[in-house]
Scaffold this motif. Structure first.
Motif, PDB file in Angstrom:
ATOM      1  N   ALA A  55       3.025   3.804  15.929  1.00 20.43           N
ATOM      2  CA  ALA A  55       1.892   4.384  15.200  1.00 20.43           C
ATOM      3  C   ALA A  55       1.139   3.295  14.437  1.00 20.43           C
ATOM      4  O   ALA A  55      -0.096   3.289  14.405  1.00 20.43           O
ATOM      5  CB  ALA A  55       2.383   5.466  14.242  1.00 20.43           C
ATOM      6  N   ALA A  56       1.876   2.360  13.852  1.00 18.46           N
ATOM      7  CA  ALA A  56       1.240   1.256  13.127  1.00 18.46           C
ATOM      8  C   ALA A  56       0.416   0.394  14.083  1.00 18.46           C
ATOM      9  O   ALA A  56      -0.709  -0.014  13.751  1.00 18.46           O
ATOM     10  CB  ALA A  56       2.296   0.409  12.424  1.00 18.46           C
ATOM     11  N   ALA A  57       0.934   0.123  15.263  1.00 14.27           N
ATOM     12  CA  ALA A  57       0.205  -0.675  16.249  1.00 14.27           C
ATOM     13  C   ALA A  57      -1.040   0.058  16.737  1.00 14.27           C
ATOM     14  O   ALA A  57      -2.087  -0.554  16.951  1.00 14.27           O
ATOM     15  CB  ALA A  57       1.114  -1.007  17.427  1.00 14.27           C
ATOM     16  N   ARG A  58      -0.933   1.370  16.893  1.00 15.75           N
ATOM     17  CA  ARG A  58      -2.088   2.152  17.332  1.00 15.75           C
ATOM     18  C   ARG A  58      -3.198   2.154  16.287  1.00 15.75           C
ATOM     19  O   ARG A  58      -4.379   2.144  16.616  1.00 15.75           O
ATOM     20  CB  ARG A  58      -1.660   3.584  17.644  1.00 15.75           C
ATOM     21  N   ILE A  59      -2.815   2.166  15.015  1.00 16.52           N
ATOM     22  CA  ILE A  59      -3.810   2.142  13.946  1.00 16.52           C
ATOM     23  C   ILE A  59      -4.605   0.842  14.005  1.00 16.52           C
ATOM     24  O   ILE A  59      -5.835   0.853  13.912  1.00 16.52           O
ATOM     25  CB  ILE A  59      -3.129   2.309  12.574  1.00 16.52           C
ATOM     26  N   ILE A  60      -3.906  -0.262  14.174  1.00 14.43           N
ATOM     27  CA  ILE A  60      -4.577  -1.564  14.200  1.00 14.43           C
ATOM     28  C   ILE A  60      -5.490  -1.690  15.401  1.00 14.43           C
ATOM     29  O   ILE A  60      -6.595  -2.212  15.313  1.00 14.43           O
ATOM     30  CB  ILE A  60      -3.531  -2.704  14.186  1.00 14.43           C
ATOM     31  N   SER A  68      -0.274   4.497  25.712  1.00  9.62           N
ATOM     32  CA  SER A  68       0.925   3.669  25.662  1.00  9.62           C
ATOM     33  C   SER A  68       0.776   2.574  24.600  1.00  9.62           C
ATOM     34  O   SER A  68      -0.254   1.906  24.508  1.00  9.62           O
ATOM     35  CB  SER A  68       1.171   3.019  27.028  1.00  9.62           C
ATOM     36  N   SER A  69       1.825   2.390  23.842  1.00 12.46           N
ATOM     37  CA  SER A  69       1.782   1.378  22.787  1.00 12.46           C
ATOM     38  C   SER A  69       2.362   0.041  23.241  1.00 12.46           C
ATOM     39  O   SER A  69       2.197  -0.958  22.548  1.00 12.46           O
ATOM     40  CB  SER A  69       2.537   1.876  21.560  1.00 12.46           C
ATOM     41  N   PRO A  71       1.463  -2.167  25.662  1.00 13.31           N
ATOM     42  CA  PRO A  71       0.487  -3.261  25.754  1.00 13.31           C
ATOM     43  C   PRO A  71      -0.032  -3.707  24.386  1.00 13.31           C
ATOM     44  O   PRO A  71      -0.311  -4.888  24.169  1.00 13.31           O
ATOM     45  CB  PRO A  71      -0.648  -2.687  26.598  1.00 13.31           C
ATOM     46  N   VAL A  72      -0.131  -2.770  23.462  1.00 15.50           N
ATOM     47  CA  VAL A  72      -0.602  -3.101  22.122  1.00 15.50           C
ATOM     48  C   VAL A  72       0.434  -3.951  21.393  1.00 15.50           C
ATOM     49  O   VAL A  72       0.094  -4.960  20.771  1.00 15.50           O
ATOM     50  CB  VAL A  72      -0.916  -1.818  21.323  1.00 15.50           C
ATOM     51  N   LEU A  73       1.701  -3.559  21.471  1.00 11.70           N
ATOM     52  CA  LEU A  73       2.771  -4.353  20.850  1.00 11.70           C
ATOM     53  C   LEU A  73       2.807  -5.753  21.435  1.00 11.70           C
ATOM     54  O   LEU A  73       3.000  -6.733  20.718  1.00 11.70           O
ATOM     55  CB  LEU A  73       4.129  -3.670  21.036  1.00 11.70           C
ATOM     56  N   ARG A  74       2.604  -5.837  22.733  1.00 13.38           N
ATOM     57  CA  ARG A  74       2.596  -7.141  23.398  1.00 13.38           C
ATOM     58  C   ARG A  74       1.417  -7.991  22.926  1.00 13.38           C
ATOM     59  O   ARG A  74       1.566  -9.174  22.646  1.00 13.38           O
ATOM     60  CB  ARG A  74       2.541  -6.954  24.914  1.00 13.38           C
ATOM     61  N   SER A  75       0.242  -7.383  22.800  1.00 16.36           N
ATOM     62  CA  SER A  75      -0.929  -8.147  22.365  1.00 16.36           C
ATOM     63  C   SER A  75      -0.834  -8.570  20.900  1.00 16.36           C
ATOM     64  O   SER A  75      -1.372  -9.605  20.513  1.00 16.36           O
ATOM     65  CB  SER A  75      -2.207  -7.348  22.599  1.00 16.36           C
ATOM     66  N   LEU A  76      -0.144  -7.784  20.085  1.00 16.52           N
ATOM     67  CA  LEU A  76       0.052  -8.141  18.682  1.00 16.52           C
ATOM     68  C   LEU A  76       1.220  -9.118  18.496  1.00 16.52           C
ATOM     69  O   LEU A  76       1.439  -9.598  17.393  1.00 16.52           O
ATOM     70  CB  LEU A  76       0.326  -6.885  17.846  1.00 16.52           C
ATOM     71  N   HIS A  77       1.958  -9.368  19.565  1.00 20.80           N
ATOM     72  CA  HIS A  77       3.161 -10.211  19.540  1.00 20.80           C
ATOM     73  C   HIS A  77       4.220  -9.649  18.596  1.00 20.80           C
ATOM     74  O   HIS A  77       4.864 -10.389  17.856  1.00 20.80           O
ATOM     75  CB  HIS A  77       2.825 -11.667  19.182  1.00 20.80           C
ATOM     76  N   TRP A  78       4.379  -8.331  18.626  1.00 20.18           N
ATOM     77  CA  TRP A  78       5.389  -7.664  17.823  1.00 20.18           C
ATOM     78  C   TRP A  78       6.596  -7.381  18.701  1.00 20.18           C
ATOM     79  O   TRP A  78       6.462  -6.870  19.823  1.00 20.18           O
ATOM     80  CB  TRP A  78       4.884  -6.347  17.277  1.00 20.18           C
ATOM     81  N   LEU A  79       7.755  -7.665  18.198  1.00 22.27           N
ATOM     82  CA  LEU A  79       8.980  -7.285  18.883  1.00 22.27           C
ATOM     83  C   LEU A  79       9.245  -5.813  18.617  1.00 22.27           C
ATOM     84  O   LEU A  79       8.970  -5.321  17.523  1.00 22.27           O
ATOM     85  CB  LEU A  79      10.160  -8.105  18.356  1.00 22.27           C
ATOM     86  N   PRO A  80       9.788  -5.083  19.587  1.00 21.13           N
ATOM     87  CA  PRO A  80      10.178  -3.699  19.325  1.00 21.13           C
ATOM     88  C   PRO A  80      11.292  -3.649  18.272  1.00 21.13           C
ATOM     89  O   PRO A  80      11.938  -4.653  17.981  1.00 21.13           O
ATOM     90  CB  PRO A  80      10.707  -3.213  20.682  1.00 21.13           C
ATOM     91  N   VAL A  81      11.525  -2.491  17.724  1.00 23.15           N
ATOM     92  CA  VAL A  81      12.460  -2.337  16.607  1.00 23.15           C
ATOM     93  C   VAL A  81      13.849  -2.879  16.957  1.00 23.15           C
ATOM     94  O   VAL A  81      14.447  -3.613  16.165  1.00 23.15           O
ATOM     95  CB  VAL A  81      12.541  -0.857  16.165  1.00 23.15           C
ATOM     96  N   GLN A  82      14.360  -2.553  18.124  1.00 26.49           N
ATOM     97  CA  GLN A  82      15.704  -3.020  18.500  1.00 26.49           C
ATOM     98  C   GLN A  82      15.762  -4.550  18.536  1.00 26.49           C
ATOM     99  O   GLN A  82      16.727  -5.149  18.067  1.00 26.49           O
ATOM    100  CB  GLN A  82      16.117  -2.445  19.859  1.00 26.49           C
ATOM    101  N   GLN A  83      14.737  -5.170  19.063  1.00 33.49           N
ATOM    102  CA  GLN A  83      14.697  -6.629  19.116  1.00 33.49           C
ATOM    103  C   GLN A  83      14.499  -7.230  17.719  1.00 33.49           C
ATOM    104  O   GLN A  83      15.020  -8.303  17.416  1.00 33.49           O
ATOM    105  CB  GLN A  83      13.571  -7.102  20.043  1.00 33.49           C
TER     106      GLN A  83
END
Length: 178
Positions: A55-60, A68-69, A71-83
């Motif tokens: 949700a945070a990535a979608r807001i940005i 789908s989030s 591609p957005v996480l990838r473009s922001l260079h954010w690791l998923p929560v587990q990572q």
């Protein structure tokens, strides 16, 4: 926690950089606080935390709720929560090993003593023996040596914390997104 709706209302008034700052201040910092305790949680619990990050990535990125989030996480260079949980745990291990600054954690992990040359000689931390209880395998004293020993040697022997963080994030990013 500040709701996503309140942060969404700011989108029209802030540029992307400022919006990203607000999201980090109110959302991701709360996800990262003591997140090494989340290691070994059931996937359902991790997924609940992941939905907050999504949700945070979608807001940005100004995308809709059902897009789908990934591609957005990838473009922001954010690791998923587990990572991110693994990242934080390994950073704590590195700090306790290199700097000795976290004494209570340093007592929980012991270096692997090599009596002779074996294939496992590249492991640097000893994994304590546990029964199959899930709670025991989630313990920092068990989980952190397993994660540490699974890292490539060049990451474990990084010269500084900055280099370690960079190599580790790149490694975890490549594992998840490739």
């Amino acid at each position: 926690m500040v709701s996503s709706n309140n942060v969404c209302k700011l989108r029209g008034y802030l540029d992307r950089e400022s919006l990203e700052f607000v999201v980090h201040a109110f959302k991701t910092t709360k996800l990262d606080y003591c997140n090494s305790l989340y290691y070994g949680l059931p996937s359902k619990q991790i997924q609940r935390l992941q939905s907050i990050q999504n949700a945070a990535a979608r807001i940005i990125s100004h995308i809709h709720k059902y897009d789908s989030s990934t591609p957005v996480l990838r473009s922001l260079h954010w690791l998923p929560v587990q990572q991110r949980v693994i990242f934080k745990t390994l950073v704590l291990v590195y700090k306790s090993q290199q700097y000795g600054s976290i004494l209570h954690l340093q007592e929980l992990i012991t270096p692997y003593a090599h009596s002779r040359t074996l294939r496992s000689s590249d492991q640097s931390l000893q994994v304590p023996f546990t029964t199959s209880a899930v709670i025991q395998t989630r313990a920092f004293s068990v989980a952190s040596p397993k994660l540490w020993n699974a890292l490539p040697y060049d990451i474990r022997t990084a010269a500084s914390l900055c280099i370690f963080n960079s190599k580790l994030k790149t490694h975890l990013y490549a594992i998840h997104y490739n």
